[in-house]
Design a protein around this motif. Structure first.
Motif, mmCIF file in Angstrom:
data_model
loop_
_atom_site.group_PDB
_atom_site.id
_atom_site.type_symbol
_atom_site.label_atom_id
_atom_site.label_comp_id
_atom_site.label_asym_id
_atom_site.label_seq_id
_atom_site.Cartn_x
_atom_site.Cartn_y
_atom_site.Cartn_z
ATOM 1 N N GLY A 1 0.828 -1.198 0.000
ATOM 2 C CA GLY A 1 0.000 0.000 0.000
ATOM 3 C C GLY A 1 0.862 1.247 0.000
ATOM 4 N N ASP A 2 0.320 2.351 0.546
ATOM 5 C CA ASP A 2 1.038 3.627 0.530
ATOM 6 C C ASP A 2 2.153 3.677 1.566
ATOM 7 O OD1 ASP A 2 -0.533 4.567 -1.524
ATOM 8 O OD2 ASP A 2 -2.019 5.445 -0.169
ATOM 9 N N ASN A 3 1.886 3.283 2.796
ATOM 10 C CA ASN A 3 2.871 3.419 3.868
ATOM 11 C C ASN A 3 3.086 2.128 4.646
ATOM 12 O OD1 ASN A 3 3.338 6.263 3.449
ATOM 13 N ND2 ASN A 3 1.327 6.628 4.384
ATOM 14 N N GLY A 4 2.594 1.020 4.121
ATOM 15 C CA GLY A 4 2.712 -0.235 4.847
ATOM 16 C C GLY A 4 3.891 -1.071 4.377
ATOM 17 N N TRP A 5 4.056 -2.246 4.970
ATOM 18 C CA TRP A 5 5.122 -3.169 4.604
ATOM 19 C C TRP A 5 4.753 -4.561 5.084
ATOM 20 C CZ3 TRP A 5 7.220 -5.776 8.707
ATOM 21 C CH2 TRP A 5 7.103 -5.174 9.971
ATOM 22 N N TRP A 6 5.482 -5.570 4.608
ATOM 23 C CA TRP A 6 5.349 -6.923 5.124
ATOM 24 C C TRP A 6 6.652 -7.672 4.884
ATOM 25 C CZ3 TRP A 6 4.662 -11.642 2.133
ATOM 26 C CH2 TRP A 6 4.750 -11.445 0.753
ATOM 27 N N TYR A 7 6.912 -8.620 5.754
ATOM 28 C CA TYR A 7 8.132 -9.429 5.679
ATOM 29 C C TYR A 7 7.720 -10.898 5.591
ATOM 30 C CZ TYR A 7 12.188 -12.085 7.291
ATOM 31 O OH TYR A 7 13.193 -13.020 7.401
ATOM 32 N N SER A 8 8.519 -11.693 4.868
ATOM 33 C CA SER A 8 8.215 -13.119 4.768
ATOM 34 C C SER A 8 9.498 -13.922 4.610
ATOM 35 C CB SER A 8 7.277 -13.397 3.591
ATOM 36 O OG SER A 8 7.890 -13.020 2.367
ATOM 37 N N ARG A 9 9.429 -15.184 5.022
ATOM 38 C CA ARG A 9 10.524 -16.134 4.808
ATOM 39 C C ARG A 9 9.967 -17.553 4.883
ATOM 40 N NH1 ARG A 9 14.430 -16.741 10.164
ATOM 41 N NH2 ARG A 9 12.910 -17.821 11.478
ATOM 42 N N CYS A 10 10.770 -18.496 4.423
ATOM 43 C CA CYS A 10 10.395 -19.907 4.496
ATOM 44 C C CYS A 10 10.642 -20.449 5.898
ATOM 45 C CB CYS A 10 11.215 -20.736 3.515
ATOM 46 S SG CYS A 10 11.043 -20.263 1.800
#
Length: 397
Positions: free
Chosen positions: A97-106
């Protein structure tokens, strides 16, 4: 000597104004004492008024700390314990989105496999995938998507060339097809494999692949979502080992790929190749990751040049490419880099040697950086000539 004093007095206010115009100082936001997380920064991301840092050892199965840096003290968001998997160097921190984030890994073990997803509120979800853990080869978070990614695993345990492609979201998993790659058994990492969301139905996977048999580097683009996989060879370069890539979509929605190796940096836009700079190093050793940012009708690429440890950017589009400009000196090749547009400025951030630094530049930054370099050279040249003149004056009197 009086003539020199008069000249200096006349030039002083002009030089002072010029220095204010072209001066874009480097700000150190957080040092070692503020947060030890910066000592091993893996990813950086500007999200609104805050900067998000993911830290830990290079291998993604090692423990991870997610830190939010804002106006106050550093704020821990999440901590992940060690979790080994067959995913290799596959993890990612992406905007949402505009100011969001997300992190991912296995994450996984001997019998189970899943994708861990973390959001800004510290929320964590685990998406199980029905796949044999030992067959998994890579996880590609999708840029421009909403908490989704591409999982790559062996379609046949006896054939390392054929990869099963699956689309993974918090809602579930969907098969996209099977691709045949050129770099048999090579490790899949964010430096060499990336995924982009093109529209509601299509996803692009771009990769650097090296065929040992023909000693050829390939830049491959594969688009999933139609009845068949659309596969395009963007470049096939013999006797050249491309080291890392960065991908983005330009203002017109076209896929732009920038690749880096010791010979230089090249951009691929709509089927055309544009050389951005040449002769980075004598070897690929020490070359790190790149970052790519669309800004209106242009793009900005950033990387650390290992020969002189300078952080550089280059501004380009399909019609032009400005010469690369130096943003900062004495930057380590393993520094984490981020690019962002904020308040009408281009912001370059990097975490290195326990510090997070930034430089805020105009939306057309290379011209300002070139002017700053020219001013520095002129000031040093003037000072050198002044010293020579004073020495000659003293010797003659």
């Amino acid at each position: 000597m009086r003539f020199l004093d008069i000249l200096r007095a006349l030039l002083a206010p002009i030089l002072a104004v010029l220095q204010l115009i072209v001066s874009v100082p480097i700000d150190t936001l957080y040092g070692v004492r503020r947060t030890g997380a910066l000592r091993e920064s893996r990813f950086l991301l500007r999200a609104g008024d805050e900067v998000v840092v993911v830290s830990g050892a290079p291998e993604p199965h090692h423990p991870r700390a997610l830190i939010r840096l804002g106006e106050g003290d550093p704020e821990p968001v999440a901590a992940l314990s060690e979790s080994w998997s067959w995913c290799g160097f596959s993890e990612g921190l992406l905007p949402r989105g505009d100011n969001g984030w997300w992190y991912s890994r296995c994450e996984g073990g001997i019998h189970e496999f899943a994708i861990r997803m973390i959001t800004p509120d510290g929320g964590s979800s685990l998406v199980p995938v029905d796949v044999s853990p030992e067959t998994v080869r890579g996880w590609l978070p999708i840029a421009g998507g909403d908490q989704e990614g591409v999982l790559l695993s062996l379609a046949d345990e006896n054939d390392s060339d054929r990869l099963r492609v699956q689309h993974v979201t918090a809602a579930g998993v969907k098969d996209l097809g099977i691709l045949t790659r050129n770099d048999r058994g090579a490790v899949i990492s964010p430096q060499r494999w990336q995924a982009l969301r093109l529209d509601e139905h299509r996803i692009a996977v771009v990769s650097l692949e090296y065929d040992l048999r023909s000693q050829t580097s390939f830049v491959m683009q594969r688009i999933f979502g139609g009845e068949e996989i659309e596969e395009t060879v963007l470049v096939a370069a013999r006797n050249r080992t491309l080291q890392s890539l960065a991908t983005a979509r330009d203002g017109g929605g076209k896929i732009v790929v920038v690749v880096l190796d010791s010979r230089g940096v090249d951009a691929f836009i709509d089927g055309h190749v544009k050389t951005l700079t040449e002769n980075l190093s004598d070897t690929n050793a020490g070359l790190g990751e790149m970052r790519l940012l669309p800004v209106h009708d242009r793009l900005i690429a950033a990387w650390v040049q290992p020969v002189d440890h300078t952080l550089r950017i280059v501004e380009f589009n399909a019609a032009f490419a400005h010469p690369p400009a130096v943003v900062a000196e004495n930057v380590g090749t393993e520094a984490a880099i981020a690019l962002a547009v904020r308040d009408g400025e281009v912001e370059v951030l990097w975490a290195d040697a326990g510090q997070l630094a930034r430089r805020r530049l105009p939306e057309q930054p290379t011209g300002y950086l070139a002017a700053a370099d020219l001013f520095t050279w002129a000031r040093e040249d003037f000072a050198e000539r002044e010293r020579a003149f004073q020495g000659a004056w003293r010797n003659s009197h």
